[in-house]
Design a protein around this motif. Structure first.
Motif, mmCIF file in Angstrom:
data_model
loop_
_atom_site.group_PDB
_atom_site.id
_atom_site.type_symbol
_atom_site.label_atom_id
_atom_site.label_comp_id
_atom_site.label_asym_id
_atom_site.label_seq_id
_atom_site.Cartn_x
_atom_site.Cartn_y
_atom_site.Cartn_z
ATOM 1 N N GLU A 186 0.851 -1.195 0.000
ATOM 2 C CA GLU A 186 0.000 0.000 0.000
ATOM 3 C C GLU A 186 0.886 1.244 0.000
ATOM 4 O O GLU A 186 1.623 1.493 0.945
ATOM 5 C CB GLU A 186 -0.905 0.001 1.227
ATOM 6 N N GLY A 187 0.806 2.008 -1.084
ATOM 7 C CA GLY A 187 1.646 3.189 -1.212
ATOM 8 C C GLY A 187 1.405 3.858 -2.544
ATOM 9 O O GLY A 187 0.355 3.677 -3.185
ATOM 10 N N PHE A 188 2.388 4.619 -2.976
ATOM 11 C CA PHE A 188 2.257 5.381 -4.214
ATOM 12 C C PHE A 188 1.935 4.491 -5.409
ATOM 13 O O PHE A 188 1.028 4.767 -6.191
ATOM 14 C CB PHE A 188 3.552 6.166 -4.472
ATOM 15 N N TYR A 189 2.711 3.390 -5.552
ATOM 16 C CA TYR A 189 2.569 2.577 -6.762
ATOM 17 C C TYR A 189 1.276 1.762 -6.774
ATOM 18 O O TYR A 189 0.729 1.496 -7.854
ATOM 19 C CB TYR A 189 3.795 1.679 -6.958
ATOM 20 N N SER A 190 0.777 1.368 -5.615
ATOM 21 C CA SER A 190 -0.506 0.661 -5.602
ATOM 22 C C SER A 190 -1.615 1.589 -6.091
ATOM 23 O O SER A 190 -2.516 1.172 -6.838
ATOM 24 C CB SER A 190 -0.829 0.140 -4.203
ATOM 25 N N THR A 191 -1.538 2.856 -5.691
ATOM 26 C CA THR A 191 -2.523 3.840 -6.150
ATOM 27 C C THR A 191 -2.347 4.133 -7.638
ATOM 28 O O THR A 191 -3.318 4.150 -8.408
ATOM 29 C CB THR A 191 -2.371 5.142 -5.345
ATOM 30 N N TYR A 192 -1.103 4.322 -8.045
ATOM 31 C CA TYR A 192 -0.800 4.695 -9.427
ATOM 32 C C TYR A 192 -1.231 3.607 -10.416
ATOM 33 O O TYR A 192 -1.751 3.904 -11.496
ATOM 34 C CB TYR A 192 0.700 4.964 -9.548
ATOM 35 N N TYR A 193 -1.003 2.347 -10.028
ATOM 36 C CA TYR A 193 -1.303 1.252 -10.947
ATOM 37 C C TYR A 193 -2.657 0.600 -10.687
ATOM 38 O O TYR A 193 -3.022 -0.380 -11.350
ATOM 39 C CB TYR A 193 -0.191 0.193 -10.886
ATOM 40 N N GLY A 194 -3.378 1.105 -9.714
ATOM 41 C CA GLY A 194 -4.743 0.642 -9.494
ATOM 42 C C GLY A 194 -4.838 -0.755 -8.920
ATOM 43 O O GLY A 194 -5.765 -1.509 -9.259
ATOM 44 N N LEU A 195 -3.904 -1.113 -8.051
ATOM 45 C CA LEU A 195 -3.924 -2.425 -7.410
ATOM 46 C C LEU A 195 -4.166 -2.260 -5.907
ATOM 47 O O LEU A 195 -3.657 -1.323 -5.288
ATOM 48 C CB LEU A 195 -2.591 -3.152 -7.648
ATOM 49 N N LYS A 196 -4.924 -3.158 -5.329
ATOM 50 C CA LYS A 196 -5.264 -3.042 -3.905
ATOM 51 C C LYS A 196 -4.022 -3.239 -3.040
ATOM 52 O O LYS A 196 -3.236 -4.153 -3.272
ATOM 53 C CB LYS A 196 -6.340 -4.061 -3.532
ATOM 54 N N GLY A 197 -3.891 -2.392 -2.030
ATOM 55 C CA GLY A 197 -2.677 -2.373 -1.221
ATOM 56 C C GLY A 197 -2.763 -3.161 0.077
ATOM 57 O O GLY A 197 -3.843 -3.381 0.631
ATOM 58 N N ILE A 198 -1.601 -3.588 0.539
ATOM 59 C CA ILE A 198 -1.429 -4.233 1.839
ATOM 60 C C ILE A 198 -0.549 -3.305 2.670
ATOM 61 O O ILE A 198 0.623 -3.088 2.335
ATOM 62 C CB ILE A 198 -0.759 -5.611 1.707
ATOM 63 N N PRO A 199 -1.056 -2.732 3.760
ATOM 64 C CA PRO A 199 -0.255 -1.783 4.525
ATOM 65 C C PRO A 199 0.860 -2.475 5.302
ATOM 66 O O PRO A 199 0.741 -3.653 5.666
ATOM 67 C CB PRO A 199 -1.278 -1.157 5.479
ATOM 68 N N ALA A 200 1.919 -1.737 5.559
ATOM 69 C CA ALA A 200 3.016 -2.258 6.371
ATOM 70 C C ALA A 200 2.512 -2.688 7.748
ATOM 71 O O ALA A 200 3.010 -3.651 8.344
ATOM 72 C CB ALA A 200 4.116 -1.208 6.500
ATOM 73 N N ALA A 201 1.502 -2.000 8.245
ATOM 74 C CA ALA A 201 0.956 -2.309 9.575
ATOM 75 C C ALA A 201 0.402 -3.721 9.656
ATOM 76 O O ALA A 201 0.366 -4.316 10.747
ATOM 77 C CB ALA A 201 -0.139 -1.308 9.935
ATOM 78 N N ALA A 202 -0.034 -4.293 8.526
ATOM 79 C CA ALA A 202 -0.562 -5.658 8.542
ATOM 80 C C ALA A 202 0.487 -6.645 9.033
ATOM 81 O O ALA A 202 0.158 -7.666 9.659
ATOM 82 C CB ALA A 202 -1.056 -6.054 7.152
ATOM 83 N N GLU A 203 1.740 -6.376 8.737
ATOM 84 C CA GLU A 203 2.837 -7.202 9.243
ATOM 85 C C GLU A 203 3.230 -6.792 10.657
ATOM 86 O O GLU A 203 3.416 -7.635 11.543
ATOM 87 C CB GLU A 203 4.037 -7.089 8.317
ATOM 88 N N GLU A 204 3.349 -5.509 10.865
ATOM 89 C CA GLU A 204 3.972 -5.003 12.097
ATOM 90 C C GLU A 204 3.161 -5.284 13.352
ATOM 91 O O GLU A 204 3.734 -5.577 14.414
ATOM 92 C CB GLU A 204 4.227 -3.502 11.939
ATOM 93 N N VAL A 205 1.833 -5.242 13.251
ATOM 94 C CA VAL A 205 1.044 -5.499 14.463
ATOM 95 C C VAL A 205 1.209 -6.940 14.925
ATOM 96 O O VAL A 205 1.189 -7.225 16.137
ATOM 97 C CB VAL A 205 -0.447 -5.160 14.254
#
Length: 428
Positions: A193-212
């Motif tokens: 989840e970041g710039f490129y997920s938005t730019y290319y229209g793909l659903k993102g996975i946030p870093a927080a999904a790992e960190e928590v």
């Protein structure tokens, strides 16, 4: 059988060695290391100009057998490991049936004995069927020969179950290999989840999904005193959590994959599903943090997370494709790129594949100590080759490195005193 490895640069972090030496092997043991060794009736291996290292160990391999032999099996997977310079692999339990009982573990060990060409160490499932609801019979798995426990591929959502798993695992000194992912946060995400997920229209996975989940399992390790190994670390926040935990004396270790060290999420713009991996390729600041953590020893080792797939699983729309990279046969050249670029020392690189994973598993491997097992990886650091998936021994051709050139490839793999791979060919 006697082997004499002559004139290679021996890099053995376990014994603080980095010098030109000979190594004498008899049967499955290292007999002697030294200069100008003379021995009769032996096979001479000329290693001048090459790196001679303890046999590389991969803590994280998916061999797929039983159940998913159309993706990989023990025959093809162990040959891919040998071609990649690995002498020992830990195979993950997300098979069908799941490796959650002694019957499946015994089957894997027997198949490895009959068909395998490297050492195969089974990892047992934390929970029955990897469903995260009931603990597997941990004592039974230990007695059957498991070296660790993991539900890799699926996170253990229930904190209470993970606590109980740690408490039982501690009784047998088994590490827990944790797949840290909060599925409520990652959802149906495909990429970072970041710039490129938005730019290319793909659903993102946030870093927080790992960190928590990293934070949770560190806390549970502190509570129970159990060994916890964080699989495929991919974020800056995870590195900092592990750093703090180690400073506080928590019994935690961690691994990073070659692809997370050298690729960023920018490559998803090709829409090539071979770039789709879980955890996803992250942005540059995360990649830089991973490399810093590896250099400093916060991240202990490099592991492939070898996840081979059949073509149909990748040759489709990005959001429909399976996660995973076939990594065994490219791990050495891809990660050695960092050594050639001066971003990682040679000693630290070898350590991350040898003595560190051996210490996590508490096995007598990962060094070239006389009297020890003769597992040896010999690398040609100057050899430049293109990644040609058609020549893979693995059934999985899914790699984002296809067609790329790298410098530094395995030349020979010796397992228990036997040459199993030499100069591009499997020898058994």
């Amino acid at each position: 059988m006697r082997l004499l490895v002559k004139g290679g640069r021996v890099v053995d972090p376990a014994n603080d060695l980095d010098k030109v030496l000979d190594i004498l092997v008899e049967d499955d043991k290292i007999v002697e290391t030294g200069q100008n060794i003379y021995a009769e009736d032996c096979i001479i291996i000329e290693a001048h100009g090459k790196l001679v290292c303890p046999g590389f160990i991969d803590l994280h391999t998916h061999l797929r057998e039983p159940g998913f032999e159309y993706k990989e099996d023990i025959y093809s997977g162990t040959r891919a490991a040998a071609a990649g310079g690995f002498t020992t692999v830990c195979c993950m339990p997300n098979t069908d049936p799941v490796a959650d009982n002694k019957t499946v573990i015994s089957f894997i060990k027997e198949q490895a004995r009959v068909k395998g060409v490297v050492n195969v160490l089974p990892v047992g499932a934390i929970s029955k069927k990897q469903e995260g609801q009931e603990l597997s019979p941990i004592a039974e798995l230990f007695q059957a020969g498991c070296v660790a426990l993991s539900d890799d591929g699926r996170p253990v959502r229930r904190a209470d179950l993970m606590r109980y798993a740690m408490e039982y695992a501690k009784m047998f000194d088994l590490p827990i290999f944790s797949h840290c992912e909060d599925r409520d946060l990652s959802g149906d995400g495909q990429v970072h989840e970041g710039f490129y997920s938005t730019y290319y229209g793909l659903k993102g996975i946030p870093a927080a999904a790992e960190e928590v989940m990293v934070a949770r399992d560190i806390i549970l390790s502190q509570l129970t005193g159990a060994k916890v190994h964080i699989c495929h670390v991919s974020t800056r926040g995870s590195v900092e959590l592990i750093r703090r935990a180690k400073e506080e004396g928590v019994n935690v270790t961690a691994e990073v994959t070659p692809h997370h060290l050298v690729l960023t999420d920018e490559v998803i713009g090709s829409y090539d599903a071979d770039t789709k991996v879980n955890p996803p390729l992250r942005s540059r600041e995360h990649v830089e943090a991973l490399l810093k953590g590896l250099n400093e020893g916060v991240i202990d080792c490099i592991a492939t997370d070898h996840a081979p797939h059949e073509r149909e699983a990748k040759d489709c729309e990005y959001n429909m494709a399976a996660f995973g990279i076939s990594g065994l046969e490219t791990a050495i050249p891809v990660s050695m790129k960092l050594v050639h670029e001066g971003k990682l020392s040679l000693k630290r690189w070898v350590e991350a594949y040898t003595v560190k994973p051996a210490s996590i598993l508490n096995i007598d491997r990962g060094s070239l100590t006389p009297g020890g097992k003769a597992d040896i990886t010999i690398i040609d650091p100057e050899l430049i080759k293109t990644v040609e998936v058609e020549k893979f021994y693995s059934r999985g051709w899914n790699t984002p490195f296809k067609g790329m050139k790298f410098k530094g490839w395995p030349f020979m793999t010796i397992v228990n005193g036997k040459i199993v791979f030499e100069d591009g060919e499997i020898k058994v």
